[in-house]
Design a protein around this motif. Sequence first.
Motif, PDB file in Angstrom:
ATOM      1  N   GLN A  51      83.978  98.690 -13.315  1.00  0.00           N
ATOM      2  CA  GLN A  51      83.345  98.654 -14.637  1.00  0.00           C
ATOM      3  C   GLN A  51      81.823  98.729 -14.501  1.00  0.00           C
ATOM      4  O   GLN A  51      81.158  99.448 -15.257  1.00  0.00           O
ATOM      5  CB  GLN A  51      83.760  97.378 -15.370  1.00  0.00           C
ATOM      6  CG  GLN A  51      83.235  97.258 -16.789  1.00  0.00           C
ATOM      7  CD  GLN A  51      83.942  98.190 -17.772  1.00  0.00           C
ATOM      8  OE1 GLN A  51      84.996  98.743 -17.471  1.00  0.00           O
ATOM      9  NE2 GLN A  51      83.336  98.392 -18.930  1.00  0.00           N
ATOM     10  N   LYS A  52      81.268  98.005 -13.533  1.00  0.00           N
ATOM     11  CA  LYS A  52      79.816  98.005 -13.335  1.00  0.00           C
ATOM     12  C   LYS A  52      79.313  99.381 -12.917  1.00  0.00           C
ATOM     13  O   LYS A  52      78.267  99.852 -13.381  1.00  0.00           O
ATOM     14  CB  LYS A  52      79.432  96.966 -12.281  1.00  0.00           C
ATOM     15  CG  LYS A  52      79.746  95.532 -12.689  1.00  0.00           C
ATOM     16  CD  LYS A  52      79.375  94.559 -11.590  1.00  0.00           C
ATOM     17  CE  LYS A  52      79.716  93.125 -11.980  1.00  0.00           C
ATOM     18  NZ  LYS A  52      79.377  92.158 -10.901  1.00  0.00           N
ATOM     19  N   ILE A  53      80.058 100.054 -12.048  1.00  0.00           N
ATOM     20  CA  ILE A  53      79.657 101.386 -11.571  1.00  0.00           C
ATOM     21  C   ILE A  53      79.676 102.381 -12.723  1.00  0.00           C
ATOM     22  O   ILE A  53      78.755 103.197 -12.892  1.00  0.00           O
ATOM     23  CB  ILE A  53      80.577 101.851 -10.433  1.00  0.00           C
ATOM     24  CG1 ILE A  53      80.357 100.982  -9.185  1.00  0.00           C
ATOM     25  CG2 ILE A  53      80.368 103.319 -10.112  1.00  0.00           C
ATOM     26  CD1 ILE A  53      81.314 101.279  -8.051  1.00  0.00           C
ATOM     27  N   LEU A  54      80.715 102.338 -13.544  1.00  0.00           N
ATOM     28  CA  LEU A  54      80.826 103.263 -14.672  1.00  0.00           C
ATOM     29  C   LEU A  54      79.689 103.045 -15.676  1.00  0.00           C
ATOM     30  O   LEU A  54      79.108 104.014 -16.195  1.00  0.00           O
ATOM     31  CB  LEU A  54      82.178 103.089 -15.362  1.00  0.00           C
ATOM     32  CG  LEU A  54      83.402 103.545 -14.550  1.00  0.00           C
ATOM     33  CD1 LEU A  54      84.686 103.135 -15.250  1.00  0.00           C
ATOM     34  CD2 LEU A  54      83.368 105.046 -14.308  1.00  0.00           C
ATOM     35  N   ILE A  55      79.374 101.788 -15.951  1.00  0.00           N
ATOM     36  CA  ILE A  55      78.272 101.500 -16.871  1.00  0.00           C
ATOM     37  C   ILE A  55      76.953 102.001 -16.292  1.00  0.00           C
ATOM     38  O   ILE A  55      76.112 102.583 -17.010  1.00  0.00           O
ATOM     39  CB  ILE A  55      78.209  99.988 -17.159  1.00  0.00           C
ATOM     40  CG1 ILE A  55      79.446  99.569 -17.975  1.00  0.00           C
ATOM     41  CG2 ILE A  55      76.933  99.644 -17.925  1.00  0.00           C
ATOM     42  CD1 ILE A  55      79.540  98.077 -18.204  1.00  0.00           C
ATOM     43  N   ALA A  56      76.760 101.797 -14.986  1.00  0.00           N
ATOM     44  CA  ALA A  56      75.534 102.255 -14.334  1.00  0.00           C
ATOM     45  C   ALA A  56      75.414 103.771 -14.406  1.00  0.00           C
ATOM     46  O   ALA A  56      74.330 104.319 -14.666  1.00  0.00           O
ATOM     47  CB  ALA A  56      75.518 101.791 -12.875  1.00  0.00           C
ATOM     48  N   LEU A  57      76.510 104.501 -14.190  1.00  0.00           N
ATOM     49  CA  LEU A  57      76.496 105.960 -14.281  1.00  0.00           C
ATOM     50  C   LEU A  57      76.222 106.413 -15.710  1.00  0.00           C
ATOM     51  O   LEU A  57      75.564 107.435 -15.937  1.00  0.00           O
ATOM     52  CB  LEU A  57      77.835 106.531 -13.795  1.00  0.00           C
ATOM     53  CG  LEU A  57      78.108 106.410 -12.289  1.00  0.00           C
ATOM     54  CD1 LEU A  57      79.548 106.814 -11.957  1.00  0.00           C
ATOM     55  CD2 LEU A  57      77.141 107.304 -11.495  1.00  0.00           C
ATOM     56  N   ALA A  58      76.720 105.659 -16.698  1.00  0.00           N
ATOM     57  CA  ALA A  58      76.462 105.993 -18.103  1.00  0.00           C
ATOM     58  C   ALA A  58      74.978 105.791 -18.417  1.00  0.00           C
ATOM     59  O   ALA A  58      74.360 106.595 -19.135  1.00  0.00           O
ATOM     60  CB  ALA A  58      77.338 105.150 -19.014  1.00  0.00           C
ATOM     61  N   GLU A  59      74.398 104.745 -17.863  1.00  0.00           N
ATOM     62  CA  GLU A  59      72.973 104.481 -18.101  1.00  0.00           C
ATOM     63  C   GLU A  59      72.089 105.552 -17.453  1.00  0.00           C
ATOM     64  O   GLU A  59      71.000 105.855 -17.948  1.00  0.00           O
ATOM     65  CB  GLU A  59      72.613 103.101 -17.559  1.00  0.00           C
ATOM     66  CG  GLU A  59      73.247 101.957 -18.369  1.00  0.00           C
ATOM     67  CD  GLU A  59      72.989 100.605 -17.739  1.00  0.00           C
ATOM     68  OE1 GLU A  59      72.496 100.573 -16.583  1.00  0.00           O
ATOM     69  OE2 GLU A  59      73.289  99.576 -18.389  1.00  0.00           O
ATOM     70  N   LYS A  60      72.562 106.129 -16.354  1.00  0.00           N
ATOM     71  CA  LYS A  60      71.820 107.206 -15.680  1.00  0.00           C
ATOM     72  C   LYS A  60      72.032 108.554 -16.367  1.00  0.00           C
ATOM     73  O   LYS A  60      71.424 109.552 -15.975  1.00  0.00           O
ATOM     74  CB  LYS A  60      72.257 107.310 -14.222  1.00  0.00           C
ATOM     75  CG  LYS A  60      71.858 106.102 -13.378  1.00  0.00           C
ATOM     76  CD  LYS A  60      72.367 106.265 -11.951  1.00  0.00           C
ATOM     77  CE  LYS A  60      72.013 105.056 -11.083  1.00  0.00           C
ATOM     78  NZ  LYS A  60      72.519 105.214  -9.700  1.00  0.00           N
TER      79      LYS A  60
END
Length: 234
Positions: A51-60
Amino acid sequence: MASKAKSDVKILKGQEAEDAVLTYIRRMNRPFGAVDVAANMKGAVPKTAMQKILIALAEKGELTQKLYGKTTFFVVNQSKMEAVSPDKLASLEGEYAKLDEANKLRANEIKVSANELAKLKSTPTDTEITAHLEKIGHQIDTITSGLKPLRSGAPVISGAELANLEVEWLKWRTEWVKRKKVFNNLWAFISDALPPQDATALAEDLGVELDTDEHIALEKSPLCVTTGLKRKRV
């Protein structure tokens, strides 16, 4: 308790995990939830980190994040997807046409095979055929045995004699049915007040012979099936 077998899947962390997740979602190019991606990647990235990785990729800006009800879905940012050239598109369409044609041929083969299987299932087995032949053989033997007296010159019963037998049969059977009804009513009146064992003892003392299993079976046979007072004739 037996210990669980160790998984051969390498656990990814940090940038390596992020790159692997982005590569997977780009390749699939469809919406996913964190749980789905973790399961599809066979646990290479733990659910807690996914979940954290997906959110980080969305923020990028690599992924687009959408909330449906209580579930968040992520899909690759379509603006960063490489456009398909006309030649590549034509190649893919040609490949699709070939695969579609192959699929139709295979579907037809499956249909033909299914029909053949249905025919095989409806065909009697060797054991069933053998049993059927034995049954027919017994029937032939029975019929042949019945024909032996005729072949040996035994006198044939005439139609008039058969008709007379039929009249006599109906006459005496009707009389027997009446008398049996009278007995049953009388015996029910006598034995109703007696215990079963006393009723049995009284029947033995009086010499009463009740119907045996053979008599009951005969009464239920075609020979004794009646319509009114006339027996069905074959």
